[in-house]
Design a protein around this motif. Structure first.
Motif, PDB file in Angstrom:
ATOM      1  N   PRO A  47       0.808  -1.228   0.000  1.00 38.05           N
ATOM      2  CA  PRO A  47       0.000   0.000   0.000  1.00 38.05           C
ATOM      3  C   PRO A  47       0.844   1.284   0.000  1.00 38.05           C
ATOM      4  O   PRO A  47       0.483   2.270  -0.617  1.00 38.05           O
ATOM      5  CB  PRO A  47      -0.838  -0.089   1.268  1.00 38.05           C
ATOM      6  N   GLU A  48       1.992   1.257   0.688  1.00 32.75           N
ATOM      7  CA  GLU A  48       2.842   2.446   0.731  1.00 32.75           C
ATOM      8  C   GLU A  48       3.386   2.775  -0.655  1.00 32.75           C
ATOM      9  O   GLU A  48       3.490   3.938  -1.046  1.00 32.75           O
ATOM     10  CB  GLU A  48       4.022   2.259   1.702  1.00 32.75           C
ATOM     11  N   ALA A  49       3.737   1.743  -1.405  1.00 36.65           N
ATOM     12  CA  ALA A  49       4.264   1.944  -2.757  1.00 36.65           C
ATOM     13  C   ALA A  49       3.174   2.494  -3.672  1.00 36.65           C
ATOM     14  O   ALA A  49       3.426   3.396  -4.479  1.00 36.65           O
ATOM     15  CB  ALA A  49       4.811   0.633  -3.306  1.00 36.65           C
ATOM     16  N   VAL A  50       1.958   1.994  -3.524  1.00 37.30           N
ATOM     17  CA  VAL A  50       0.837   2.486  -4.332  1.00 37.30           C
ATOM     18  C   VAL A  50       0.563   3.948  -3.984  1.00 37.30           C
ATOM     19  O   VAL A  50       0.367   4.796  -4.861  1.00 37.30           O
ATOM     20  CB  VAL A  50      -0.408   1.606  -4.125  1.00 37.30           C
ATOM     21  N   ALA A  51       0.566   4.260  -2.681  1.00 37.81           N
ATOM     22  CA  ALA A  51       0.316   5.638  -2.236  1.00 37.81           C
ATOM     23  C   ALA A  51       1.413   6.565  -2.741  1.00 37.81           C
ATOM     24  O   ALA A  51       1.149   7.683  -3.205  1.00 37.81           O
ATOM     25  CB  ALA A  51       0.219   5.687  -0.719  1.00 37.81           C
ATOM     26  N   LEU A  52       2.677   6.116  -2.658  1.00 36.22           N
ATOM     27  CA  LEU A  52       3.794   6.924  -3.126  1.00 36.22           C
ATOM     28  C   LEU A  52       3.708   7.146  -4.631  1.00 36.22           C
ATOM     29  O   LEU A  52       3.904   8.262  -5.123  1.00 36.22           O
ATOM     30  CB  LEU A  52       5.121   6.251  -2.766  1.00 36.22           C
ATOM     31  N   ALA A  53       3.374   6.122  -5.379  1.00 30.02           N
ATOM     32  CA  ALA A  53       3.245   6.246  -6.830  1.00 30.02           C
ATOM     33  C   ALA A  53       2.118   7.212  -7.187  1.00 30.02           C
ATOM     34  O   ALA A  53       2.254   8.045  -8.085  1.00 30.02           O
ATOM     35  CB  ALA A  53       3.001   4.886  -7.453  1.00 30.02           C
ATOM     36  N   THR A  54       1.005   7.127  -6.453  1.00 29.00           N
ATOM     37  CA  THR A  54      -0.118   8.038  -6.699  1.00 29.00           C
ATOM     38  C   THR A  54       0.275   9.477  -6.382  1.00 29.00           C
ATOM     39  O   THR A  54      -0.025  10.398  -7.154  1.00 29.00           O
ATOM     40  CB  THR A  54      -1.333   7.618  -5.849  1.00 29.00           C
ATOM     41  N   GLU A  55       0.943   9.649  -5.262  1.00 29.80           N
ATOM     42  CA  GLU A  55       1.380  10.995  -4.877  1.00 29.80           C
ATOM     43  C   GLU A  55       2.368  11.551  -5.887  1.00 29.80           C
ATOM     44  O   GLU A  55       2.280  12.722  -6.279  1.00 29.80           O
ATOM     45  CB  GLU A  55       2.007  10.976  -3.483  1.00 29.80           C
ATOM     46  N   LEU A  56       3.290  10.741  -6.349  1.00 30.54           N
ATOM     47  CA  LEU A  56       4.259  11.202  -7.349  1.00 30.54           C
ATOM     48  C   LEU A  56       3.572  11.562  -8.666  1.00 30.54           C
ATOM     49  O   LEU A  56       3.930  12.549  -9.310  1.00 30.54           O
ATOM     50  CB  LEU A  56       5.328  10.139  -7.571  1.00 30.54           C
ATOM     51  N   ARG A  57       2.606  10.781  -9.063  1.00 31.37           N
ATOM     52  CA  ARG A  57       1.869  11.071 -10.291  1.00 31.37           C
ATOM     53  C   ARG A  57       1.109  12.389 -10.145  1.00 31.37           C
ATOM     54  O   ARG A  57       1.117  13.233 -11.046  1.00 31.37           O
ATOM     55  CB  ARG A  57       0.901   9.933 -10.607  1.00 31.37           C
ATOM     56  N   ASP A  58       0.464  12.587  -8.977  1.00 29.51           N
ATOM     57  CA  ASP A  58      -0.262  13.831  -8.731  1.00 29.51           C
ATOM     58  C   ASP A  58       0.686  15.033  -8.733  1.00 29.51           C
ATOM     59  O   ASP A  58       0.384  16.079  -9.303  1.00 29.51           O
ATOM     60  CB  ASP A  58      -1.020  13.764  -7.403  1.00 29.51           C
ATOM     61  N   ARG A  59       1.826  14.864  -8.100  1.00 28.24           N
ATOM     62  CA  ARG A  59       2.816  15.946  -8.075  1.00 28.24           C
ATOM     63  C   ARG A  59       3.312  16.261  -9.487  1.00 28.24           C
ATOM     64  O   ARG A  59       3.492  17.417  -9.850  1.00 28.24           O
ATOM     65  CB  ARG A  59       4.007  15.578  -7.193  1.00 28.24           C
ATOM     66  N   ALA A  60       3.539  15.230 -10.253  1.00 29.09           N
ATOM     67  CA  ALA A  60       4.002  15.437 -11.626  1.00 29.09           C
ATOM     68  C   ALA A  60       2.957  16.196 -12.435  1.00 29.09           C
ATOM     69  O   ALA A  60       3.296  17.100 -13.207  1.00 29.09           O
ATOM     70  CB  ALA A  60       4.312  14.094 -12.279  1.00 29.09           C
ATOM     71  N   LEU A  61       1.689  15.864 -12.233  1.00 28.00           N
ATOM     72  CA  LEU A  61       0.629  16.573 -12.938  1.00 28.00           C
ATOM     73  C   LEU A  61       0.551  18.033 -12.496  1.00 28.00           C
ATOM     74  O   LEU A  61       0.367  18.932 -13.323  1.00 28.00           O
ATOM     75  CB  LEU A  61      -0.715  15.868 -12.721  1.00 28.00           C
ATOM     76  N   ARG A  62       0.704  18.274 -11.182  1.00 28.72           N
ATOM     77  CA  ARG A  62       0.697  19.650 -10.675  1.00 28.72           C
ATOM     78  C   ARG A  62       1.875  20.440 -11.235  1.00 28.72           C
ATOM     79  O   ARG A  62       1.725  21.596 -11.628  1.00 28.72           O
ATOM     80  CB  ARG A  62       0.731  19.655  -9.144  1.00 28.72           C
ATOM     81  N   ILE A  63       3.019  19.806 -11.279  1.00 28.26           N
ATOM     82  CA  ILE A  63       4.207  20.474 -11.832  1.00 28.26           C
ATOM     83  C   ILE A  63       3.991  20.788 -13.302  1.00 28.26           C
ATOM     84  O   ILE A  63       4.318  21.884 -13.769  1.00 28.26           O
ATOM     85  CB  ILE A  63       5.473  19.607 -11.620  1.00 28.26           C
ATOM     86  N   GLU A  64       3.419  19.865 -14.008  1.00 25.65           N
ATOM     87  CA  GLU A  64       3.159  20.077 -15.434  1.00 25.65           C
ATOM     88  C   GLU A  64       2.184  21.238 -15.639  1.00 25.65           C
ATOM     89  O   GLU A  64       2.411  22.101 -16.489  1.00 25.65           O
ATOM     90  CB  GLU A  64       2.606  18.791 -16.053  1.00 25.65           C
ATOM     91  N   ARG A  65       1.116  21.273 -14.840  1.00 18.43           N
ATOM     92  CA  ARG A  65       0.156  22.379 -14.942  1.00 18.43           C
ATOM     93  C   ARG A  65       0.818  23.701 -14.573  1.00 18.43           C
ATOM     94  O   ARG A  65       0.575  24.722 -15.203  1.00 18.43           O
ATOM     95  CB  ARG A  65      -1.053  22.123 -14.043  1.00 18.43           C
ATOM     96  N   TYR A  66       1.655  23.677 -13.549  1.00 16.54           N
ATOM     97  CA  TYR A  66       2.363  24.880 -13.123  1.00 16.54           C
ATOM     98  C   TYR A  66       3.294  25.380 -14.236  1.00 16.54           C
ATOM     99  O   TYR A  66       3.343  26.577 -14.517  1.00 16.54           O
ATOM    100  CB  TYR A  66       3.163  24.594 -11.847  1.00 16.54           C
TER     101      TYR A  66
END
Length: 179
Positions: A47-66
């Motif tokens: 679960p920690e790996a899934v949560a980390l992957a989700t968080e990284l994907r979300d951060r990447a999307l935020r960075i891309e939008r920024y």
């Protein structure tokens, strides 16, 4: 449990560090990494790996939008600068046009004054004195200051003494203001 987390850290950390070191664009790196299907291969049960992957994907999307927002803002700023430069150019042209018109008007006034002075230079002193005594003292003094000195002296001599004293005082006051 530590191995999948370590594997994810190495999978993202080393390439991201290399991208930063080379001055690369991290938003594209994270977007490319986050969209790969094998990101969680073998780690879906942690679960920690899934949560980390989700968080990284979300951060990447935020960075891309920024980054997209920054590019949009850069374009807006560039357009505003171009508009300001164009307006500044227009204002400079208007200013130079006003200055040239003002210079033309000043030249016309100087020419009119020179013609008026030439008229008084040609008049007989008694006639010029009669006209000057009916003018405002500051204007009459200005004319007397500009006519030929000999002509001015004859005109003042032909003026009534009180008026001559007033004109002389006006001429002196004008000279004092110009100093």
């Amino acid at each position: 449990m530590r191995r999948p987390l370590l594997a994810l850290t190495l999978a993202f950390g080393l390439p991201a560090g290399a991208a930063i070191w080379q001055g690369g664009d991290l938003s594209r790196f994270f977007a490319a990494r986050a969209s790969s299907g094998d990101l969680l291969q073998g780690c879906t049960d942690v679960p920690e790996a899934v949560a980390l992957a989700t968080e990284l994907r979300d951060r990447a999307l935020r960075i891309e939008r920024y980054m997209e927002a920054l590019e949009t803002r850069k374009a807006e700023i560039a357009a505003a600068e171009a508009t300001l430069r164009a307006r500044a150019g227009e204002l400079r042209q208007q200013k130079s046009g006003l200055q040239s018109r003002r210079n033309g008007a000043s030249q016309a006034v100087r020419e009119d004054i020179d013609r008026l002075i030439a008229v008084y230079d040609q008049m007989k002193p008694a006639e010029a004195a009669a006209v000057l005594t009916n003018l405002p003292p500051d204007f009459a003094a200005e004319i007397l200051m500009r006519v030929q000195p000999e002509t001015g002296a004859r005109i003042i001599a032909a003026v009534e003494p009180r008026q001559a004293a007033l004109l002389t005082a006006q001429m002196g006051a004008r000279s004092a203001r110009n100093d």
